[in-house]
Design a protein around this motif. Structure first.
Motif, PDB file in Angstrom:
ATOM      1  N   PHE A  38       0.906  -1.271  -0.039  1.00 56.27           N
ATOM      2  CA  PHE A  38      -0.154   0.071   0.028  1.00 56.27           C
ATOM      3  C   PHE A  38       0.850   1.310  -0.116  1.00 56.27           C
ATOM      4  N   ALA A  39       0.529   2.347  -0.429  1.00 50.98           N
ATOM      5  CA  ALA A  39       1.310   3.653  -0.567  1.00 50.98           C
ATOM      6  C   ALA A  39       0.165   4.612  -0.034  1.00 50.98           C
ATOM      7  N   GLN A  40       0.416   5.620   0.490  1.00 54.30           N
ATOM      8  CA  GLN A  40      -0.187   6.777   1.145  1.00 54.30           C
ATOM      9  C   GLN A  40      -0.922   7.234   0.050  1.00 54.30           C
ATOM     10  N   SER A  41      -2.426   7.774  -0.037  1.00 55.09           N
ATOM     11  CA  SER A  41      -2.996   8.397  -1.173  1.00 55.09           C
ATOM     12  C   SER A  41      -3.683   9.786  -0.672  1.00 55.09           C
ATOM     13  N   GLU A  42      -3.720   9.646   0.714  1.00 60.02           N
ATOM     14  CA  GLU A  42      -4.233  11.067   1.034  1.00 60.02           C
ATOM     15  C   GLU A  42      -3.948  11.294   2.514  1.00 60.02           C
ATOM     16  N   LEU A  43      -4.046  12.386   3.089  1.00 67.56           N
ATOM     17  CA  LEU A  43      -3.862  12.942   4.344  1.00 67.56           C
ATOM     18  C   LEU A  43      -4.943  14.141   4.491  1.00 67.56           C
ATOM     19  N   ALA A  44      -5.750  13.735   5.440  1.00 68.97           N
ATOM     20  CA  ALA A  44      -6.889  15.027   5.529  1.00 68.97           C
ATOM     21  C   ALA A  44      -7.008  15.330   7.020  1.00 68.97           C
ATOM     22  N   GLU A  45      -7.233  16.877   7.233  1.00 72.79           N
ATOM     23  CA  GLU A  45      -7.354  17.063   8.599  1.00 72.79           C
ATOM     24  C   GLU A  45      -8.681  17.502   8.910  1.00 72.79           C
ATOM     25  N   ASP A  46      -9.208  17.331   9.809  1.00 75.13           N
ATOM     26  CA  ASP A  46     -10.577  17.474  10.246  1.00 75.13           C
ATOM     27  C   ASP A  46     -10.544  18.465  11.764  1.00 75.13           C
ATOM     28  N   PRO A  47     -10.580  20.064  11.575  1.00 74.12           N
ATOM     29  CA  PRO A  47     -10.549  20.505  12.761  1.00 74.12           C
ATOM     30  C   PRO A  47     -11.706  20.518  13.583  1.00 74.12           C
ATOM     31  N   GLY A  67      -5.362   7.986   4.213  1.00 76.32           N
ATOM     32  CA  GLY A  67      -5.691   6.898   3.343  1.00 76.32           C
ATOM     33  C   GLY A  67      -4.607   6.209   2.705  1.00 76.32           C
ATOM     34  N   TYR A  68      -4.829   5.009   2.376  1.00 78.42           N
ATOM     35  CA  TYR A  68      -3.685   4.174   1.690  1.00 78.42           C
ATOM     36  C   TYR A  68      -4.398   3.430   0.383  1.00 78.42           C
ATOM     37  N   VAL A  69      -3.800   3.086  -0.533  1.00 76.73           N
ATOM     38  CA  VAL A  69      -4.047   2.376  -1.703  1.00 76.73           C
ATOM     39  C   VAL A  69      -3.239   1.448  -2.215  1.00 76.73           C
ATOM     40  N   ASP A  70      -3.808   0.193  -2.895  1.00 73.93           N
ATOM     41  CA  ASP A  70      -2.708  -0.621  -3.443  1.00 73.93           C
ATOM     42  C   ASP A  70      -2.733  -0.758  -4.889  1.00 73.93           C
TER      43      ASP A  70
END
Length: 116
Positions: free
Chosen positions: A49-58, A68-71
């Motif tokens: 898997f590789a990191q596909s996203e990083l989201a912050e939620d304040p 998020g990760y995706v293969d």
């Protein structure tokens, strides 16, 4: 074999998410003001898997994160820290696992699996 690797992968994920944290006091605290803490997910991408996203939620007193990760076959894996909610709500329990010695329910239907 496929189920075993899914369970192992999810078990490893559960162990990793247990080290996810949100520390300190943020805005809205009665203590001395300090910067709003951002939650952390401390884990490497699972094998394949590789990191596909990083989201912050304040939020008022912290910042939650979703990684998020995706293969290569399009399977997705999401790790949450500091984000409240009913993850897997309505999904039937398909197995009972142990994560760091604590019981963990594996919920799912079709291709969706949630370890809670």
């Amino acid at each position: 074999m496929r189920r075993a690797s899914l369970v192992v992968g999810l078990s490893m994920l559960a162990l990793c998410t247990l080290v996810a944290s949100c520390g300190g006091k943020g805005r809205g605290s009665t203590l001395a003001p300090s910067p709003t803490p951002t939650c952390q997910v401390v884990m490497d991408a699972p094998v394949g898997f590789a990191q596909s996203e990083l989201a912050e939620d304040p939020y008022q007193d912290h910042v939650g994160v979703r990684v998020g990760y995706v293969d290569d076959s399009g399977r997705e894996l999401h790790v949450f820290s500091g984000i409240p909610g009913e993850f897997g709500e309505g999904l039937p329990q398909v197995d009972q696992l142990s994560a760091s010695g604590s019981p963990a329910a594996l919920l799912g239907r079709g291709k969706v699996r949630v370890l809670s």
